[in-house]
Design an enzyme around this catalytic site. Structure first.
Site, short mmCIF file in Angstrom:
data_model
loop_
_atom_site.label_atom_id
_atom_site.label_comp_id
_atom_site.label_asym_id
_atom_site.label_seq_id
_atom_site.Cartn_x
_atom_site.Cartn_y
_atom_site.Cartn_z
CG HIS A 1 74.58 -2.12 33.14
ND1 HIS A 1 75.33 -1.00 31.83
CD2 HIS A 1 74.25 -3.48 31.69
CE1 HIS A 1 75.35 -1.51 30.59
NE2 HIS A 1 74.54 -2.71 30.66
N PRO B 1 60.31 0.48 34.48
CG PRO B 1 61.40 1.19 36.11
CD PRO B 1 61.21 1.14 35.01
CD GLU B 2 55.01 3.02 34.48
OE1 GLU B 2 54.12 4.18 35.08
OE2 GLU B 2 54.96 3.71 32.96
NE ARG C 1 67.90 3.05 27.58
CZ ARG C 1 65.59 3.94 26.92
NH1 ARG C 1 64.81 2.77 26.23
NH2 ARG C 1 65.71 4.65 26.08
#
Ligand SMILES: [Zn+2]
Length: 271
Positions: free
Chosen positions: A91, A2-3, A110
């Site tokens: 997750h 994600p930017e 992650r």
């Protein structure tokens, strides 16, 4: 990853559902993220109202009367709104539960994301206080870039990706903005004119605004029973297009590595 545009889109997607709402409980199923999630997070947050949801760089800031919850999405994190409780999927590490039953759910395969709390003034937080200006704010200008680059030797791409100079210009956006501004990524920053920096600052703003506008079309995905908000793929001029013809001059695009990041440019259009 994600930017800034995805984080901004996330903010706009979730804010209407939780601003003004009060947290009743926080369920932490996995607190082992980039940094440990505060152990007493539920006790700290229960009973607090979210006054506003904002963004600084890639941090989402949830302001309450007594402090601020900071969430960073890391490499693979996402947030979504559940109108009612559903069993967590793999997750789904943290649930923030609100009085009307709405749940803000944090998923991160992650686990490079972070969920932190501070009761200190947010601008003084160690993660935020040394950051440069927001790229879409009026305090980010070509003049600022020009002044900060005098008598310095550094490739311009590394310069605009430095969060002390300006936040949120990730690798994709740096490539795209330099192409749009017709500046070579390897150009030394001390040798670029004020006029070209003004053009570059404008291009950074346009590239990010376009990305945010495209992200807006995915807003509905933040309220989704099954899936997760997808990070949006955009129309890119140079990134991922090495050896393909330049959209402006048709010459094959070149690729190199700068600061260990993939760098694609047109050696004819960019000087
Ligand atoms: Zn070209």
């Amino acid at each position: 990853m994600p930017e800034l545009p995805e984080v901004e889109t996330t903010k706009r997607g979730i804010a209407p559902y939780i601003e003004g709402q009060t947290i009743t409980d926080v369920i932490v199923r996995q607190g082992n993220l980039r940094w440990a999630v505060p152990e007493l997070l539920s006790q700290t947050l229960s009973g607090l109202q979210i006054q506003s949801v904002s963004r600084r760089a890639k941090y989402l800031l949830f302001t309450t009367e007594t402090g601020t919850l900071l969430i960073h999405l890391g490499m693979s994190g996402s947030l979504r709104i559940l109108p009612t409780y559903q069993n967590p999927a793999k997750h789904d590490h943290i649930d923030f539960i609100f009085t009307d039953g709405t749940i803000l759910r944090f998923n991160d395969p992650r686990r490079f994301g972070s969920v932190l709390w501070t009761s200190a003034p947010i601008d003084e937080h160690p993660l935020l206080k040394k950051l440069g200006p927001e790229p879409l704010s009026s305090s980010f200008t070509g003049e600022q870039l020009y002044k900060q680059s005098r008598n310095r030797k550094l490739p311009v791409k590394s310069f605009i990706m430095d969060s002390h100079i300006v936040v949120g210009v990730g690798n994709i956006y740096a490539n795209e903005a330099l192409f749009m501004a017709k500046i070579l990524p390897t150009r030394q920053i001390g040798k670029i004119s004020l006029e070209r920096y003004e053009k570059l600052a404008d291009c950074i703003k346009v590239i990010l605004q376009n990305a945010i506008a495209q992200g807006g079309t995915t807003l509905r995905d933040f309220v989704n029973e099954a899936g997760k908000p997808g990070y949006f793929q955009q129309q890119l001029q140079v990134y991922g297009r090495a050896d393909l013809p330049c959209h402006a001059c048709s010459q094959p695009l070149s690729e190199t590595r700068l600061s260990n990041r993939t760098t694609v440019f047109c050696s004819q259009c960019q000087r």
